[in-house]
Design an enzyme around this catalytic site. Sequence first.
Site, mmCIF file in Angstrom:
data_model
loop_
_atom_site.group_PDB
_atom_site.id
_atom_site.type_symbol
_atom_site.label_atom_id
_atom_site.label_comp_id
_atom_site.label_asym_id
_atom_site.label_seq_id
_atom_site.Cartn_x
_atom_site.Cartn_y
_atom_site.Cartn_z
ATOM 1 C CD GLU A 1 -2.868 -1.195 0.127
ATOM 2 O OE1 GLU A 1 -3.275 -0.119 -0.331
ATOM 3 O OE2 GLU A 1 -3.214 -2.302 -0.328
ATOM 4 C CD1 TRP B 1 -0.857 -0.715 -4.198
ATOM 5 C CD2 TRP B 1 -1.207 0.495 -6.043
ATOM 6 N NE1 TRP B 1 -1.346 -1.554 -5.173
ATOM 7 C CE2 TRP B 1 -1.569 -0.849 -6.314
ATOM 8 C CE3 TRP B 1 -1.341 1.447 -7.052
ATOM 9 C CZ2 TRP B 1 -2.065 -1.259 -7.552
ATOM 10 C CZ3 TRP B 1 -1.836 1.038 -8.300
ATOM 11 C CH2 TRP B 1 -2.187 -0.291 -8.538
ATOM 12 C CD1 TRP C 1 -17.812 11.570 -17.988
ATOM 13 C CD2 TRP C 1 -18.335 9.719 -16.860
ATOM 14 N NE1 TRP C 1 -16.653 10.864 -17.807
ATOM 15 C CE2 TRP C 1 -16.941 9.710 -17.114
ATOM 16 C CE3 TRP C 1 -18.883 8.642 -16.153
ATOM 17 C CZ2 TRP C 1 -16.090 8.683 -16.690
ATOM 18 C CZ3 TRP C 1 -18.054 7.623 -15.729
ATOM 19 C CH2 TRP C 1 -16.675 7.646 -15.995
ATOM 20 C CG ASN D 1 -8.323 0.609 0.714
ATOM 21 O OD1 ASN D 1 -8.248 1.640 0.068
ATOM 22 N ND2 ASN D 1 -7.873 -0.546 0.279
ATOM 23 C CD1 TRP E 1 -12.894 9.756 -14.344
ATOM 24 C CD2 TRP E 1 -11.737 10.944 -12.846
ATOM 25 N NE1 TRP E 1 -11.908 10.437 -15.031
ATOM 26 C CE2 TRP E 1 -11.173 11.170 -14.129
ATOM 27 C CE3 TRP E 1 -11.167 11.584 -11.744
ATOM 28 C CZ2 TRP E 1 -10.077 12.000 -14.349
ATOM 29 C CZ3 TRP E 1 -10.070 12.423 -11.956
ATOM 30 C CH2 TRP E 1 -9.534 12.632 -13.237
ATOM 31 C CD1 TRP F 1 -11.387 9.560 -5.976
ATOM 32 C CD2 TRP F 1 -13.161 8.844 -7.134
ATOM 33 N NE1 TRP F 1 -12.468 9.576 -5.130
ATOM 34 C CE2 TRP F 1 -13.570 9.147 -5.814
ATOM 35 C CE3 TRP F 1 -14.108 8.380 -8.039
ATOM 36 C CZ2 TRP F 1 -14.892 9.000 -5.387
ATOM 37 C CZ3 TRP F 1 -15.421 8.219 -7.617
ATOM 38 C CH2 TRP F 1 -15.800 8.530 -6.299
#
Length: 425
Positions: free
Chosen positions: A249, A252, A280, A315, A333, A356
């Site tokens: 993590e 990341w 969208w 999470n 998003w 996102w």
Amino acid sequence: MKLTLFWFRRDLRLEDNTALNAAMNSSRNVLPLFIFDDNILEELPDNDPRVNFIYDTLSSINQRLSKTQSSILILKGKPKEVWKKLIKTYDISSVYINRDYEQYAIERDENVAQLLVENGIEMLDFKDQVIHEKSEVMKADGSPYTIFTPYKNKWLKQYMPTPILPEVAYQKFHKEQFTFPKLEDLGFKTSTIRVKPFSLENLYQYEETRNFPSLDTTSYLSPHLRFGTISIRQIIALLKNEDNVFLSELIWREFFMQILFHYPKVVIQNFRSKYDGIQWLNNESDFEKWCNGQTGYPLVDAGMRELNATGYMHNRVRMVTAGFLCKHLLIDWRWGEAYFAKKLLDYELSSNNGNWQWAAGTGCDAAPYFRIFNPIEQLKKFDKDRTYIKKWIPELDSLSYCDPIIEHKQARTRALETYKSGINN
């Protein structure tokens, strides 16, 4: 008397602070400084809990410094204008900072550095908030990685543990007692939302418990890492091995930081431009229901209510709520990212943007567009006893709880069709 200035930013600690430690090893006494930046503050509500956390942390550091007749100089304004006044007030020999990698911070630091150089003052910057920064983990051809796994493998291959720097020697701080401002003097109020202390013990069971929001076994570390009340090196030193899931993590986080640095367009654009044609729906009523936790999908609603009430969201639930907005409701998003940016105590541009875009399928190494979380199945897997959703939705089993905003199968079919027709091959 010539002074060295240390400028606190995202490194609010006296231990294992790279630039502060270097400043202390300079030949001058060190004046610690924090600037409440109007360019950032003017976009925040006056009771923002993150400002409260910064303020409380600085107050705690200041109390420690006051025992040796030192203190932090707290100022407010636009950084370049603040520095113009500082240059007139003090005989500054050098300024020490830890590097920041967001575009605004880069431009801010370049402008301040130019001003300092024009006045014969040196600015020295250091790597601190990451293990590997912007261009240190690169492909063999010198280009940045856009897929996580090879980036992680190279990151681990290059990783070398470094000694944790001790708490700095207080006698090197400049002896001057500044008035520590009240929160109200800075234009802010006390927030009811507070940053929780972190729990390093929970890191050791992270892999086993990380997907179950009702267990409340997360470390609550992320705001502390975001604002630097603990260093990344201190955290990694406490992990037991390189296979640790929590370490992944943290990697990341650095992956998304280098993506933002090398591809700054992602702030406002899809990383993968092939998805620019997605139409969208952006229904404002649907968005408001999602924001307020009133979609009729309990795991989504519980997550959004937790976020609104506490500034935290588990999470696993973040993935479900984000995927729901983009794919069930077909809302851009960027709308969700902006809402999270307002609410999350651990908001960090690179991670928020990267995650996102991952959820929407538009980012680098993202979930494929046809991967659509079923929030009903996610609830069965990760909150089967309904403990988490009952905590956040008191009306859950009553007639007053809202009906689903859209049926899952219908939403899935619509999302697949919309994405497929919007892809630019």
